[in-house]
Design a protein around this motif. Structure first.
Motif, PDB file in Angstrom:
ATOM      1  N   ALA A  40      21.819  36.618  46.515  1.00 11.84           N
ATOM      2  CA  ALA A  40      20.694  35.707  46.258  1.00 11.84           C
ATOM      3  C   ALA A  40      20.850  34.279  45.779  1.00 11.84           C
ATOM      4  CB  ALA A  40      19.393  36.529  46.088  1.00 11.84           C
ATOM      5  N   LEU A  43      22.153  31.810  48.182  1.00  9.14           N
ATOM      6  CA  LEU A  43      21.019  31.364  48.924  1.00  9.14           C
ATOM      7  C   LEU A  43      19.999  30.398  48.341  1.00  9.14           C
ATOM      8  CD1 LEU A  43      20.303  34.850  50.834  1.00  9.14           C
ATOM      9  CD2 LEU A  43      21.721  32.930  51.717  1.00  9.14           C
ATOM     10  N   LYS A  48      17.940  28.581  50.968  1.00 11.31           N
ATOM     11  CA  LYS A  48      17.528  29.534  52.028  1.00 11.31           C
ATOM     12  C   LYS A  48      16.917  30.930  51.527  1.00 11.31           C
ATOM     13  CE  LYS A  48      20.980  27.320  54.930  1.00 11.31           C
ATOM     14  NZ  LYS A  48      22.362  27.511  55.330  1.00 11.31           N
ATOM     15  N   TYR A  49      16.954  31.165  50.220  1.00 15.00           N
ATOM     16  CA  TYR A  49      16.463  32.372  49.779  1.00 15.00           C
ATOM     17  C   TYR A  49      14.885  32.459  50.059  1.00 15.00           C
ATOM     18  CZ  TYR A  49      16.111  36.812  46.970  1.00 15.00           C
ATOM     19  OH  TYR A  49      15.873  38.026  46.652  1.00 15.00           O
ATOM     20  N   GLN A  50      14.181  33.667  50.143  1.00 14.75           N
ATOM     21  CA  GLN A  50      12.830  33.717  50.553  1.00 14.75           C
ATOM     22  C   GLN A  50      12.031  33.447  49.353  1.00 14.75           C
ATOM     23  OE1 GLN A  50      15.004  36.545  51.152  1.00 14.75           O
ATOM     24  NE2 GLN A  50      14.365  38.304  50.414  1.00 14.75           N
ATOM     25  N   ASP A  51      12.444  33.759  48.126  1.00 15.38           N
ATOM     26  CA  ASP A  51      12.031  33.598  47.052  1.00 15.38           C
ATOM     27  C   ASP A  51      12.415  32.153  46.149  1.00 15.38           C
ATOM     28  OD1 ASP A  51       9.571  35.016  47.141  1.00 15.38           O
ATOM     29  OD2 ASP A  51      10.399  36.632  45.813  1.00 15.38           O
ATOM     30  N   THR A  52      12.934  31.321  46.676  1.00 16.82           N
ATOM     31  CA  THR A  52      13.706  30.235  46.251  1.00 16.82           C
ATOM     32  C   THR A  52      12.555  29.601  45.240  1.00 16.82           C
ATOM     33  OG1 THR A  52      15.382  29.797  47.652  1.00 16.82           O
ATOM     34  CG2 THR A  52      14.807  28.011  46.289  1.00 16.82           C
ATOM     35  N   TYR A 258      13.181  44.343  50.702  1.00 21.49           N
ATOM     36  CA  TYR A 258      13.364  43.615  49.630  1.00 21.49           C
ATOM     37  C   TYR A 258      12.845  43.933  48.628  1.00 21.49           C
ATOM     38  CZ  TYR A 258      12.191  39.278  47.033  1.00 21.49           C
ATOM     39  OH  TYR A 258      12.127  38.408  46.197  1.00 21.49           O
ATOM     40  N   GLY A 261      10.111  42.365  46.390  1.00 21.65           N
ATOM     41  CA  GLY A 261       8.886  42.266  46.872  1.00 21.65           C
ATOM     42  C   GLY A 261       7.858  43.276  46.089  1.00 21.65           C
TER      43      GLY A 261
END
Length: 321
Positions: A40, A43, A48-52, A258, A261
């Motif tokens: 991660a 990313l 590009k990470y979902q939690d950047t 995830y 999450g």
């Protein structure tokens, strides 16, 4: 304090001298001893990470260290406590401020390096296999990317849960590490026909996939009826597209996981899972495999090891106190 800081997704991270923050309400100040690297992090560098996090920020999702300061309202922790923290950022630094609710006391026998390598990898695999897939004793578990940071823990935990474990990894050296972690059968992703090899072993009840791409497609076609496929990540860079009619024919279930999450909607699941994992660690039943321990000055080298798939298990950055 020295920190590996990211200011742009178009430029590489760079070491920066930053002022040490003072913990605010509900926060702790942590003298960081070790930080675990994760895919991660790569990313996040590219955004590009979902939690950047919003730029700028310091890289490093999970850390271990010693509590030095307490913000208002923090109870149950004291200066000098050794804790592991999943902060989501801020780990590749000499000091950090984190939400106190993210801090978990380390077992007395646990080293900072093990603690920094522990939460995401073991937490992901345990929650995926136990809570999501409901893996049962006697079932067959196929692990793709079985020598990687999360894949290797899936081999260990799957074996502890009573499954027959098929490990798929690239090359004999990585497969040997998976075998040592408890794998019953080995498939070389470089040379073997994954679908044929899994079907020859009777097919898979559960697939643990942190790779995606062609390996997912092959595993998908080697599933038993009513198999469950866990989508953990896409280290190949290729996110597979699933045809719903193919799910129907074999009554398959594909589910995502995830780990971070759950902090937002079911943190009690993480708490219970980590309690079980720490107990297994203290009993000597699980032990993080760390292929590289590097000093903070070589953190970018550690990220390159992940980027180029030259590590096994975890890469940990040791940060002098």
């Amino acid at each position: 304090m020295r920190a590996l800081h990211l200011t742009s997704h178009e430029s590489p991270p760079a070491f920066t001298d930053l002022p040490e923050e003072t913990p605010g309400p509900g926060q702790i100040g942590l003298r960081i001893a070790a930080c675990g690297l994760n895919f991660a992090d790569l990313l996040m560098i590219s955004g590009k990470y979902q939690d950047t996090p919003a730029l700028p920020f310091t890289l490093g999702l999970e850390v271990a260290g010693t509590v030095e300061g307490l913000g208002d309202g923090v109870t149950g922790l004291a200066p000098g406590d050794r804790v592991a923290v999943y902060g989501g950022q801020g780990g590749l630094a000499e000091y950090g401020v984190f939400d106190a609710t993210r801090a978990v006391r380390m077992p007395a026998s646990m080293t900072p390096e093990d603690a920094a390598a522990f939460q995401i990898a073991y937490g992901t695999s345990h929650l995926a296999l136990d809570h999501r897939a409901r893996l049962q004793p006697g079932e067959t578990l196929l692990v793709l990317g079985a020598a990687g940071g999360v894949g290797l823990t899936a081999v260990e935990i799957g074996k502890l849960m009573g499954a027959t474990v098929i490990a798929c990894a690239r090359g004999p050296e990585k497969l040997e590490i998976a075998r040592q972690a408890g794998a019953d059968h080995l498939i070389d992703a470089r040379t073997d026909d994954i679908r044929a090899a899994v079907k020859a072993l009777g097919g898979a009840d559960v697939v643990y996939d942190a790779v995606g791409g062609a390996q997912f497609e092959a595993a998908f076609r080697a599933c038993k009826p009513e198999a469950r496929l866990l989508s953990i990540g896409f280290a190949s860079g290729d996110v597979p597209q699933i045809k719903a009619n193919h799910l129907m024919v074999k009554n398959l279930t594909v589910m995502g996981l995830y780990w971070g999450g759950y902090l937002t909607f079911a943190p009690e699941l993480l708490t219970g899972s980590l309690a079980q994992l720490f107990a297994w660690y203290e009993e000597g039943r699980i032990k993080p495999h760390i292929s590289h321990v590097l000093p903070l000055a070589r953190a970018e080298e550690g990220l390159d090891l992940l980027r180029n798939r030259k590590s096994t298990g975890k890469v940990v950055i040791r940060i002098p106190e």
